[in-house]
Structures are given as structure tokens and as C-alpha cells.
Design a protein around this motif. Structure first.
Motif, mmCIF file in Angstrom:
data_model
loop_
_atom_site.group_PDB
_atom_site.id
_atom_site.type_symbol
_atom_site.label_atom_id
_atom_site.label_comp_id
_atom_site.label_asym_id
_atom_site.label_seq_id
_atom_site.Cartn_x
_atom_site.Cartn_y
_atom_site.Cartn_z
ATOM 1 N N GLU A 79 1.120 -1.535 -0.049
ATOM 2 C CA GLU A 79 -0.097 -0.128 -0.168
ATOM 3 C C GLU A 79 0.706 0.909 0.209
ATOM 4 N N ALA A 80 1.945 0.906 0.692
ATOM 5 C CA ALA A 80 2.937 2.084 0.914
ATOM 6 C C ALA A 80 3.923 1.852 0.892
ATOM 7 N N ILE A 81 5.115 2.719 0.323
ATOM 8 C CA ILE A 81 6.831 2.220 -0.172
ATOM 9 C C ILE A 81 6.959 3.837 0.530
ATOM 10 N N GLU A 82 8.609 3.477 1.984
ATOM 11 C CA GLU A 82 9.122 4.605 2.200
ATOM 12 C C GLU A 82 10.277 4.071 1.957
ATOM 13 N N TRP A 83 11.192 5.034 1.713
ATOM 14 C CA TRP A 83 12.936 5.012 1.924
ATOM 15 C C TRP A 83 14.147 6.352 2.537
ATOM 16 N N SER A 84 14.713 5.867 2.981
ATOM 17 C CA SER A 84 15.372 6.733 3.395
ATOM 18 C C SER A 84 16.717 6.325 3.642
ATOM 19 N N SER A 85 17.805 7.573 3.850
ATOM 20 C CA SER A 85 19.147 7.001 3.842
ATOM 21 C C SER A 85 19.793 8.478 4.895
ATOM 22 N N THR A 86 20.848 7.296 5.455
ATOM 23 C CA THR A 86 21.580 8.348 6.424
ATOM 24 C C THR A 86 22.666 8.848 5.626
ATOM 25 N N ASP A 87 22.573 8.627 4.307
ATOM 26 C CA ASP A 87 23.816 10.075 3.557
ATOM 27 C C ASP A 87 23.240 10.470 2.500
ATOM 28 N N GLY A 88 21.674 10.667 2.974
ATOM 29 C CA GLY A 88 20.986 11.621 2.109
ATOM 30 C C GLY A 88 21.319 13.500 2.544
ATOM 31 N N GLN A 89 20.697 14.762 2.142
ATOM 32 C CA GLN A 89 20.323 15.349 2.867
ATOM 33 C C GLN A 89 19.250 15.535 3.949
ATOM 34 N N ASN A 90 18.220 14.875 3.505
ATOM 35 C CA ASN A 90 17.092 14.866 4.887
ATOM 36 C C ASN A 90 16.981 12.904 5.443
ATOM 37 N N GLU A 91 17.045 12.927 6.659
ATOM 38 C CA GLU A 91 16.834 11.371 7.151
ATOM 39 C C GLU A 91 15.595 10.644 7.204
ATOM 40 N N GLU A 92 14.763 11.694 6.757
ATOM 41 C CA GLU A 92 13.171 11.679 6.766
ATOM 42 C C GLU A 92 12.612 11.139 5.691
ATOM 43 N N PRO A 93 12.182 9.967 5.661
ATOM 44 C CA PRO A 93 11.099 8.984 5.014
ATOM 45 C C PRO A 93 11.129 9.384 4.120
ATOM 46 N N LEU A 94 11.195 9.029 2.613
ATOM 47 C CA LEU A 94 9.975 9.805 1.200
ATOM 48 C C LEU A 94 9.460 8.194 1.315
ATOM 49 N N PRO A 95 7.866 9.396 0.156
ATOM 50 C CA PRO A 95 7.670 7.756 0.026
ATOM 51 C C PRO A 95 8.007 7.793 -1.872
ATOM 52 N N ALA A 96 7.921 6.839 -2.142
ATOM 53 C CA ALA A 96 8.052 6.419 -2.942
ATOM 54 C C ALA A 96 6.673 5.341 -3.912
ATOM 55 N N LYS A 97 6.105 4.793 -5.290
ATOM 56 C CA LYS A 97 5.424 4.199 -5.435
ATOM 57 C C LYS A 97 5.825 2.839 -6.242
ATOM 58 N N ALA A 98 7.130 2.739 -6.544
ATOM 59 C CA ALA A 98 7.390 1.500 -6.942
ATOM 60 C C ALA A 98 8.885 1.161 -6.683
ATOM 61 N N MET A 99 9.842 0.353 -6.536
ATOM 62 C CA MET A 99 10.551 0.048 -6.337
ATOM 63 C C MET A 99 11.415 -1.737 -7.071
ATOM 64 N N PHE A 100 12.805 -1.518 -7.747
ATOM 65 C CA PHE A 100 13.654 -2.461 -8.033
ATOM 66 C C PHE A 100 14.498 -1.996 -7.503
ATOM 67 N N LEU A 101 14.692 -3.416 -6.499
ATOM 68 C CA LEU A 101 16.071 -3.754 -5.854
ATOM 69 C C LEU A 101 16.568 -5.278 -6.326
ATOM 70 N N ALA A 102 17.655 -4.573 -6.977
ATOM 71 C CA ALA A 102 18.840 -5.824 -7.200
ATOM 72 C C ALA A 102 19.994 -6.389 -6.833
ATOM 73 N N LEU A 103 20.499 -7.238 -6.060
ATOM 74 C CA LEU A 103 21.651 -7.790 -5.130
ATOM 75 C C LEU A 103 22.290 -8.366 -6.415
ATOM 76 N N TRP A 104 24.131 -8.639 -6.239
ATOM 77 C CA TRP A 104 25.103 -9.477 -7.117
ATOM 78 C C TRP A 104 25.139 -11.065 -5.989
ATOM 79 N N ASP A 105 24.634 -12.399 -6.201
ATOM 80 C CA ASP A 105 25.474 -13.286 -4.873
ATOM 81 C C ASP A 105 26.618 -13.776 -5.418
ATOM 82 N N GLY A 106 27.627 -12.456 -4.781
ATOM 83 C CA GLY A 106 29.057 -13.501 -5.526
ATOM 84 C C GLY A 106 29.521 -15.353 -4.883
#
Length: 116
Positions: A19-46
């Protein structure tokens, strides 16, 4: 060594549909969560030499925005590959093919206006 943390919060309905996606980063200008409507997350398993992914979108993500999201993601994957290739001339040629496909995708999905 500097570290940063990216946080994702996904709110689900009773059927586990986002229903809702929020993201935040400790390295960004604002650590407050920001809304998003979609996301793709890809990781490589070495260890296993394969990719792991999470693809999520909220139920209120409009189809037109999803088409644009796919188009822009394909384009930026090409940009990332060029940076990772470190000047390999073959990468430039292959990415040209990806760019051609992106233009085709955008036209067929009406993300951009067709060429007259």
C-alpha cells in the motif's frame, strides 16, 4: 571508513499487497522517510553468481507511471553498465543496441511521442 544505511519500509494490506513504500538514507540530505510508488532492488550474490531482486509497486501506482518507470530503469541500467565496463569498446556497441531497444519500448508503450 564511512558507512551509509538505506532503509526501506513497505506497508502491506491484508493480502500482502504493498500500500505504501518509504525509503530513507543516512547519507542523504534528509534522513526523513520519502514516499515511493515502486522499486526495483537488485543485488549480486558473489558466492552463487546470480542476482537477487525485489520488485514492488503500490496498488495506486498508475500504469502510465509504471511504463515510464520501466523505460527510465532500462536507460539507467545502460548508464550503469557503461560506467562498470571501464572503457570496453564492446560495451559501448552493446549499449547502443540497448538504447535502440529503449527507444522502441518507449514508442510502443507511448512513453514518448512517436517520430513523425
Amino acid at each position: 571508513m564511512k558507512t551509509a544505511e538505506i532503509k526501506l519500509k513497505v506497508s502491506l494490506d491484508a493480502k500482502n499487497i504493498p500500500e505504501a513504500i518509504e525509503w530513507s538514507s543516512t547519507d542523504g540530505q534528509n534522513e526523513e522517510p520519502l514516499p515511493a510508488k515502486a522499486m526495483f532492488l537488485a543485488l549480486w550474490d558473489g558466492q552463487y553468481k546470480n542476482s537477487l531482486r525485489i520488485d514492488l509497486w503500490t496498488k495506486d501506482m498508475p500504469y502510465d507511471e509504471m511504463k515510464r518507470f520501466f523505460y527510465e530503469t532500462l536507460q539507467t541500467l545502460g548508464d550503469s553498465f557503461i560506467r562498470a565496463a571501464g572503457g570496453d569498446p564492446m560495451a559501448d556497441k552493446v549499449i547502443g543496441d540497448l538504447r535502440d531497444y529503449c527507444a522502441h519500448f518507449a514508442e510502443k508503450m507511448e512513453v514518448v511521442q512517436p517520430k513523425s
